[in-house]
Write an enzyme that holds these catalytic residues in place. Structure first.
Site, mmCIF file in Angstrom:
data_model
loop_
_atom_site.group_PDB
_atom_site.id
_atom_site.type_symbol
_atom_site.label_atom_id
_atom_site.label_comp_id
_atom_site.label_asym_id
_atom_site.label_seq_id
_atom_site.Cartn_x
_atom_site.Cartn_y
_atom_site.Cartn_z
ATOM 1 N N SER A 188 0.818 -1.216 0.000
ATOM 2 C CA SER A 188 0.000 0.000 0.000
ATOM 3 C C SER A 188 0.855 1.270 0.000
ATOM 4 O O SER A 188 1.601 1.514 -0.937
ATOM 5 C CB SER A 188 -0.953 -0.035 1.194
ATOM 6 O OG SER A 188 -1.870 1.010 1.164
ATOM 7 N N ASP B 102 -2.497 6.347 -3.538
ATOM 8 C CA ASP B 102 -1.337 5.757 -2.885
ATOM 9 C C ASP B 102 -0.833 4.597 -3.720
ATOM 10 O O ASP B 102 -1.305 4.371 -4.839
ATOM 11 C CB ASP B 102 -1.664 5.349 -1.452
ATOM 12 C CG ASP B 102 -2.704 4.247 -1.365
ATOM 13 O OD1 ASP B 102 -3.454 4.071 -2.344
ATOM 14 O OD2 ASP B 102 -2.783 3.563 -0.322
ATOM 15 N N ASP C 88 -1.138 1.393 -3.904
ATOM 16 C CA ASP C 88 -2.027 0.384 -4.487
ATOM 17 C C ASP C 88 -3.356 0.985 -4.915
ATOM 18 O O ASP C 88 -4.268 0.258 -5.314
ATOM 19 C CB ASP C 88 -2.226 -0.794 -3.537
ATOM 20 C CG ASP C 88 -3.045 -0.449 -2.305
ATOM 21 O OD1 ASP C 88 -3.094 0.741 -1.932
ATOM 22 O OD2 ASP C 88 -3.635 -1.368 -1.708
ATOM 23 N N ASP D 41 -5.960 2.472 -3.490
ATOM 24 C CA ASP D 41 -7.253 2.374 -2.804
ATOM 25 C C ASP D 41 -7.526 3.592 -1.931
ATOM 26 O O ASP D 41 -8.551 3.664 -1.261
ATOM 27 C CB ASP D 41 -7.352 1.083 -1.981
ATOM 28 C CG ASP D 41 -6.338 0.994 -0.854
ATOM 29 O OD1 ASP D 41 -5.479 1.895 -0.721
ATOM 30 O OD2 ASP D 41 -6.400 0.017 -0.079
#
Length: 447
Positions: A102, A241, A243, A245
Site C-alpha cells: 500500500s 497511494d 495500491d 485504494d
C-alpha cells in the site's frame, strides 16, 4: 486460535525478513490452495501487484505455491488493489491475490486476498489458512499441477469498469486535472480513466522504477500534487497511494480535502439526487463536525474501529452504502465492493459536474473541528487504563468540551504508543486539553 501472520489487511513486512520471504510466500500460496481445494476441484486465482521490485520475486513464489497445490493462476501484472477485486468477480475466479504494501516505501511488501465476490475475507478463512500452514505440504503430482496464464488486457478492463461508475450523461470535458499515481499500481490506469472521460490530464508519479513507489509523491505526500496543480493552473489534483485504494484531492487554490470531507460530499450528493441514506460509517477518528452535519441532515454517523476493513464490516452489517476514513479510504458499495481511489475521485467529480459547483462550494457549510493528536510512548508494561489521574483528566476535558468536542485515547496496534486525540471548535482548547492528558499519561508512568 490466534493469528500469527495475518494482520488487519493481509500479511505485510520488510522484504527478506520473515514472513515476506520467497520460501514462506510459496508455502502460504500452497496452504491457501489446499484450503480452496476443500470447496472446489479446480480452483483458479488472480494475482495482481504494485510496482515494487520485490513484486517479481513474490509473484513467482505465489505462482509456484498455487500450482503445486493444483490451483490455476491468472497473472494480471501491475494493477490497483481494487482492480484485482473487480476482476476476481468479473472473471469468476475463486480468489484474488494482491502483492502490495500500500502506502509503505519499497523495502516493504505484503500479500492480501479477496473472495470470489471481490470482498475481504473473514477471520475464519484466515485462521483456516494459518492452520494449513502448520501442516506438511501435499504436493500435487504432475498430472494435477495447476497452470498459469497472463491476462494481457487487465488494465483496459479495469479502466472500463472505473468509467462505468461515472454517470453516463456527464463528462469531464473542460476540466484540467493533475493525476498523481504515486509511482504505484495505477500508473498506467488512472491517467487514462480521467482522459477517456474527457479531462485534460497532467500526470505525475507515473514513472515507476521499482524503487520509487510512494517516494515524495502520492496520497501520503500531497505537497507534490499541490505544487503541480498550482504550476499547471489545474482545476483539481487527484493523488492515489501505492495500491490506489486511497484518495487525496486538491482544488485549484491548493487546498487539500481529506477523506472526512469527501465522504460528507458523497453523502450529500446522494441526498441531492433524491436517494435516502439512513447513515454513513466513519471511524473513531472521523471529525465530529461531520457527525454533527450529517445529523442535521437526518443521517447517522456510526463509528467503526480505525481501518477500512472495519468500516466495510459495519457497512455490510447495516446494509448501508457509504463509509470511509480521513486518510482517504472511501467506500461506495453500490459502485464497488472495496475502497477505490479512482472510483471515489469520480464520485466527487460527478457531484461537481452535476451541480455546476466546485468542491469548496459544495463543502462551504462544513467546518471541520481542529484536532490535536499526540503520540505518547508507553514505558515498559505501563497500564494506561488503570491510570486514575488520566481517567480524572479525561472527565474534566469532556466536561469542558461538552457537545462541542470529544476526547479519544487509543493504543497503537503496532507500536508501544498511546494516541491522544482531542477535537474542539477552538484549536487552542483542543491543544490545551491534549497536553493535559499527555501529562497525566506521563505522570502515570513514573507513579
Amino acid at each position: 486460535m490466534t493469528r500469527h501472520y495475518f494482520g488487519t489487511d493481509g500479511i505485510r513486512g520488510t522484504v527478506g525478513q520473515a514472513p515476506i520471504t520467497p520460501d514462506f510466500v510459496l508455502r502460504l500460496a500452497h496452504a491457501v490452495g489446499r484450503v480452496l481445494k476443500k470447496a472446489e476441484t479446480r480452483p483458479s486465482v488472480l494475482i495482481g501487484k504494485d510496482t515494487r521490485i520485490s513484486g517479481y520475486m513474490l509473484e513467482s513464489a505465489l505462482e509456484s505455491g498455487f500450482n503445486s497445490a493444483g490451483v490455476d493462476v491468472v497473472l494480471l501484472g501491475p494493477l490497483p488493489t481494487p482492480g484485482v477485486a473487480y476482476l476476481t468477480r468479473a472473471q469468476r475466479a475463486s480468489l484474488g491475490v494482491v502483492i502490495s504494501a500500500s502506502h509503505n516505501a519499497y523495502p516493504d511488501n505484503g500479500i492480501k486476498f479477496f473472495s470470489a465476490h471481490g470482498t475481504k475475507l473473514s477471520d475464519d478463512w484466515e485462521l483456516a489458512v494459518e492452520a494449513a500452514l502448520e501442516e506438511a505440504p501435499v504436493w500435487a503430482d504432475s498430472a494435477q499441477l495447476g497452470k498459469a496464464r497472463r491476462l494481457n488486457d487487465a488494465p483496459g478492463r479495469y479502466i472500463e469498469f472505473c468509467k462505468s461508475t461515472f454517470a453516463n450523461d456527464l463528462t469531464l470535458r473542460g476540466l484540467k486535472l493533475v493525476v498523481d499515481g504515486a509511482h504505484g499500481a495505477a500508473y498506467q490506469v488512472a491517467p487514462n480513466v480521467f482522459h477517456e472521460l474527457g479531462a485534460d490530464v497532467i500526470s505525475i508519479g507515473c514513472a515507476p522504477d521499482g524503487l520509487n513507489i510512494n517516494k515524495d509523491v502520492g496520497a501520503t505526500h500531497p505537497q507534490a500534487l499541490i505544487d503541480a496543480v498550482r504550476a499547471h493552473g489545474a482545476d483539481y489534483g487527484i493523488a492515489l497511494d501505492g495500491d490506489a485504494d486511497r484518495l487525496q484531492l486538491v482544488d485549484a487554490s491548493g487546498r487539500l480535502f481529506n477523506g472526512d470531507e469527501l465522504l460528507y460530499l458523497m453523502a450529500m450528493e446522494r441526498i441531492a439526487r433524491g436517494e435516502k441514506l439512513a447513515g454513513v460509517v466513519g471511524t473513531l477518528m472521523t471529525n465530529k463536525a461531520v457527525e454533527m452535519a450529517l445529523r442535521a441532515q437526518g443521517m447517522e454517523l456510526v463509528r467503526a474501529r480505525v481501518g477500512d476493513r472495519y468500516v466495510l464490516e459495519e457497512l455490510e452489517k447495516r446494509r448501508w452504502l457509504l463509509g470511509g476514513e480521513g486518510s482517504g479510504h472511501l467506500l461506495a458499495l453500490d459502485r464497488h465492493t472495496t475502497g477505490d481511489g479512482i472510483v471515489s475521485a469520480l464520485q466527487v467529480l460527478q457531484a461537481c459536474q452535476r451541480s455546476g459547483k466546485k468542491v469548496g462550494e459544495l463543502l462551504a457549510d462544513l467546518a471541520l473541528f481542529p484536532q490535536t493528536l499526540i503520540n505518547v510512548r508507553l514505558v515498559g508494561d505501563q497500564d494506561w487504563k488503570a491510570n486514575q489521574g488520566l481517567a480524572a483528566e479525561i472527565r474534566r476535558c469532556e466536561a469542558e468540551l461538552g457537545d462541542a468536542g470529544r476526547v479519544l485515547i487509543r493504543a497503537s496496534g503496532t507500536e508501544p504508543l498511546l494516541r491522544v486525540m482531542v477535537e474542539a471548535r477552538d484549536a487552542a482548547q483542543a491543544d490545551a486539553c491534549a497536553r493535559r492528558l499527555v501529562a497525566a499519561v506521563e505522570a502515570g508512568a513514573v507513579a
